[in-house]
Scaffold this motif. Structure first.
Motif, mmCIF file in Angstrom:
data_model
loop_
_atom_site.group_PDB
_atom_site.id
_atom_site.type_symbol
_atom_site.label_atom_id
_atom_site.label_comp_id
_atom_site.label_asym_id
_atom_site.label_seq_id
_atom_site.Cartn_x
_atom_site.Cartn_y
_atom_site.Cartn_z
ATOM 1 N N MET A 92 0.821 -1.215 0.000
ATOM 2 C CA MET A 92 0.000 0.000 0.000
ATOM 3 C C MET A 92 0.851 1.261 0.000
ATOM 4 O O MET A 92 0.331 2.371 -0.082
ATOM 5 N N GLY A 93 2.175 1.087 0.122
ATOM 6 C CA GLY A 93 3.066 2.238 0.095
ATOM 7 C C GLY A 93 3.243 2.918 1.446
ATOM 8 O O GLY A 93 3.690 4.066 1.513
ATOM 9 N N ILE A 94 2.921 2.215 2.538
ATOM 10 C CA ILE A 94 3.042 2.779 3.880
ATOM 11 C C ILE A 94 4.504 2.698 4.322
ATOM 12 O O ILE A 94 5.129 1.650 4.212
ATOM 13 N N ASN A 95 5.029 3.803 4.846
ATOM 14 C CA ASN A 95 6.447 3.816 5.247
ATOM 15 C C ASN A 95 6.672 2.999 6.522
ATOM 16 O O ASN A 95 5.735 2.622 7.224
ATOM 17 N N SER A 96 7.935 2.736 6.821
ATOM 18 C CA SER A 96 8.333 1.864 7.921
ATOM 19 C C SER A 96 7.788 2.336 9.275
ATOM 20 O O SER A 96 7.261 1.542 10.058
ATOM 21 N N PHE A 97 7.889 3.615 9.558
ATOM 22 C CA PHE A 97 7.412 4.153 10.828
ATOM 23 C C PHE A 97 5.912 3.926 10.988
ATOM 24 O O PHE A 97 5.444 3.453 12.030
ATOM 25 N N MET A 98 5.138 4.253 9.968
ATOM 26 C CA MET A 98 3.682 4.102 10.039
ATOM 27 C C MET A 98 3.278 2.631 10.125
ATOM 28 O O MET A 98 2.286 2.297 10.761
ATOM 29 N N ARG A 99 4.057 1.740 9.508
ATOM 30 C CA ARG A 99 3.769 0.304 9.612
ATOM 31 C C ARG A 99 3.934 -0.163 11.053
ATOM 32 O O ARG A 99 3.124 -0.926 11.565
ATOM 33 N N LYS A 100 4.999 0.312 11.717
ATOM 34 C CA LYS A 100 5.222 -0.055 13.121
ATOM 35 C C LYS A 100 4.088 0.471 13.994
ATOM 36 O O LYS A 100 3.615 -0.221 14.894
ATOM 37 N N VAL A 101 3.657 1.687 13.747
ATOM 38 C CA VAL A 101 2.557 2.269 14.515
ATOM 39 C C VAL A 101 1.274 1.469 14.276
ATOM 40 O O VAL A 101 0.559 1.121 15.224
ATOM 41 N N ALA A 102 0.979 1.162 13.035
ATOM 42 C CA ALA A 102 -0.252 0.440 12.685
ATOM 43 C C ALA A 102 -0.326 -0.914 13.372
ATOM 44 O O ALA A 102 -1.404 -1.359 13.782
ATOM 45 N N LYS A 103 0.810 -1.576 13.517
ATOM 46 C CA LYS A 103 0.833 -2.905 14.130
ATOM 47 C C LYS A 103 0.621 -2.872 15.638
ATOM 48 O O LYS A 103 0.332 -3.892 16.237
#
Length: 88
Positions: free
Chosen positions: A42-53
């Motif tokens: 989806m093009g989500i950056n590394s920081f936002m992926r960590k937050v989302a999880k």
């Protein structure tokens, strides 16, 4: 909704009865598989992926009209709703 025969109608009724016990209850997400891969696609950056999880997520199945349902997902400050008709 049109049924070709009694067997199709019977199958539809069983599906509805099975869904009734899951309606209007909130379910907490315990784990998600391949979430990181999906978020990368989806093009989500590394920081936002960590937050989302790490965010708490809940899901609720609700019946709207006759055979119309919605699947509502809430993640902290974001809510989505997916509407569908059973059997279609």
């Amino acid at each position: 909704m049109t049924f070709v025969n009694e067997q199709q109608f019977g199958t539809f009724i069983k599906q509805v009865r099975n869904m009734e016990k899951f309606l209007n209850k909130k379910y907490k997400l315990e784990r998600s598989e391949n979430l990181d891969e999906i978020l990368i696609e989806m093009g989500i950056n590394s920081f936002m992926r960590k937050v989302a999880k790490t965010l708490p997520t809940s899901v609720q199945l609700a019946k709207k009209d006759n055979d119309k349902y919605s699947l509502n997902t809430t993640i902290l400050f974001l809510s989505t709703s997916q509407r569908f008709v059973l059997g279609m």
